[in-house]
Design an enzyme around this catalytic site. Structure first.
Site, short mmCIF file in Angstrom:
data_model
loop_
_atom_site.label_atom_id
_atom_site.label_comp_id
_atom_site.label_asym_id
_atom_site.label_seq_id
_atom_site.Cartn_x
_atom_site.Cartn_y
_atom_site.Cartn_z
N SER A 99 -15.95 -9.08 43.63
CA SER A 99 -16.12 -8.26 42.43
C SER A 99 -17.37 -8.75 41.71
CB SER A 99 -14.90 -8.38 41.51
OG SER A 99 -13.75 -7.87 42.14
N LYS A 174 -14.30 -0.98 40.21
CA LYS A 174 -13.57 -2.24 40.01
C LYS A 174 -13.70 -2.74 38.57
CE LYS A 174 -11.19 -5.92 40.66
NZ LYS A 174 -11.42 -6.96 41.66
N LYS A 242 -15.21 -13.23 34.02
CA LYS A 242 -16.42 -12.80 34.71
C LYS A 242 -16.47 -11.27 34.82
CE LYS A 242 -16.20 -12.41 38.97
NZ LYS A 242 -15.90 -11.38 39.99
#
Length: 298
Positions: A99, A174, A242
């Site tokens: 990701s 995502k 993140k």
């Protein structure tokens, strides 16, 4: 078909194991860490560089933590690009299931596609449980041709498999997924702390809500973790931070308001300040509990 699998951590290891069980030959590299003993015992080939693993494989799958790690694996010393340039690139697939930044992904894809290989960004959702049980949701970005070639691999690792669009679209999807998950975790955390502080049993409240419109996978799985206080990582807070950084950075570039995403990030930062960046992201409830001066487990 030989698959070079780069990144065998909490998610990558069971994903590689499922491919191995399905009959695919797995090629590993000790570029980051020693190869998992169980994969080696089951027949995985171990190389000493990503370049060598790429040369041996028909497809290369990446499952590493963040954008810099993907860039290093692809373009660093003895990386994927070097392996592709050594020959046979036109028949190879490069699949990034990490990701990472959608914008960086577009640049990475253009460079790999120029080599003659085909690039797909295919991040996943479903956590460690989904990786182990091969029930991951897979969000792909790339050409239809590349997706059709990769689909048999995806079907071994997941259930809900969607070609979202061109390169970068999978990563964009995502990021959207991680916004929804974070806000659901925050909502469940707030609801359970509110109910507990008001004198209700949070376990019974959760059970009642599972049968109504407020039900969700987060309430089912993470709600149980919150009540039990079991925060061993399926998906670490540091990784969700993140992902939300990607969302907030993208929002600034696009001029999009994400006020609740920013609040969820603040709560994850509270958890990190408590020493919990390695906790499961369901531990966001600890930040709500600290601000409320009340634990639902007391």
């Amino acid at each position: 078909m030989k698959i070079a699998f780069i990144g065998t951590g909490i998610m990558g290891r069971p994903m590689a194991a499922n491919l191995q069980k399905a009959g695919y030959e797995i090629v590993l590299s000790d570029h980051f860490n020693p190869a998992p003993a169980d994969l080696v015992a089951a027949g995985a080939v171990v190389t000493h560089s990503v370049e060598e693993a790429t040369q041996l494989a028909d497809a290369v799958i990446l499952m590493v933590p963040n954008t810099p790690q993907v860039e290093d694996v692809l373009f660093g010393n003895k990386g994927v690009e070097a392996g592709l340039n050594a020959g046979g690139a036109s028949s190879k697939l490069v699949i990034d299931m990490s990701s990472i930044s959608p914008m960086a992904t577009k640049a990475f894809a253009a460079r790999i596609n120029e080599s003659g290989a085909q690039y797909i960004d295919a991040p996943v959702s479903g956590g460690e449980v989904g990786a182990v049980n091969a029930t991951l949701s897979i969000m792909a970005g790339g050409s239809q041709e590349a997706f059709d070639q990769a689909r048999p691999l995806f079907e071994v690792m997941g259930k809900n498999i969607t070609l979202v669009g061109d390169n970068g679209a999978g990563q964009t999807c995502k990021v959207a997924n991680q916004i929804i998950v974070a806000l659901n975790i925050e909502a469940v955390s707030e609801a359970l702390v509110f109910a507990s502080k008001a004198g209700a049993d949070p376990a019974r409240v959760r059970q009642a809500l599972l049968g109504g419109f407020a039900t969700s996978k987060i309430l089912e799985v993470h709600g149980e973790r919150m009540i039990a206080g079991t925060f061993e990582p399926g998906f670490r807070i540091a990784l969700h931070q993140k992902d939300l950084d990607l969302a907030l950075t993208g929002a600034r570039e696009l001029g999009v308001a994400l006020p609740n995403t920013a609040t969820a990030q603040e709560l994850f930062e509270d958890c990190a300040a408590l020493g919990g960046d390695e906790w499961d992201h369901s531990a966001l409830i600890k930040a709500i509990e600290k601000r409320s001066k009340h634990s639902i487990r007391d």
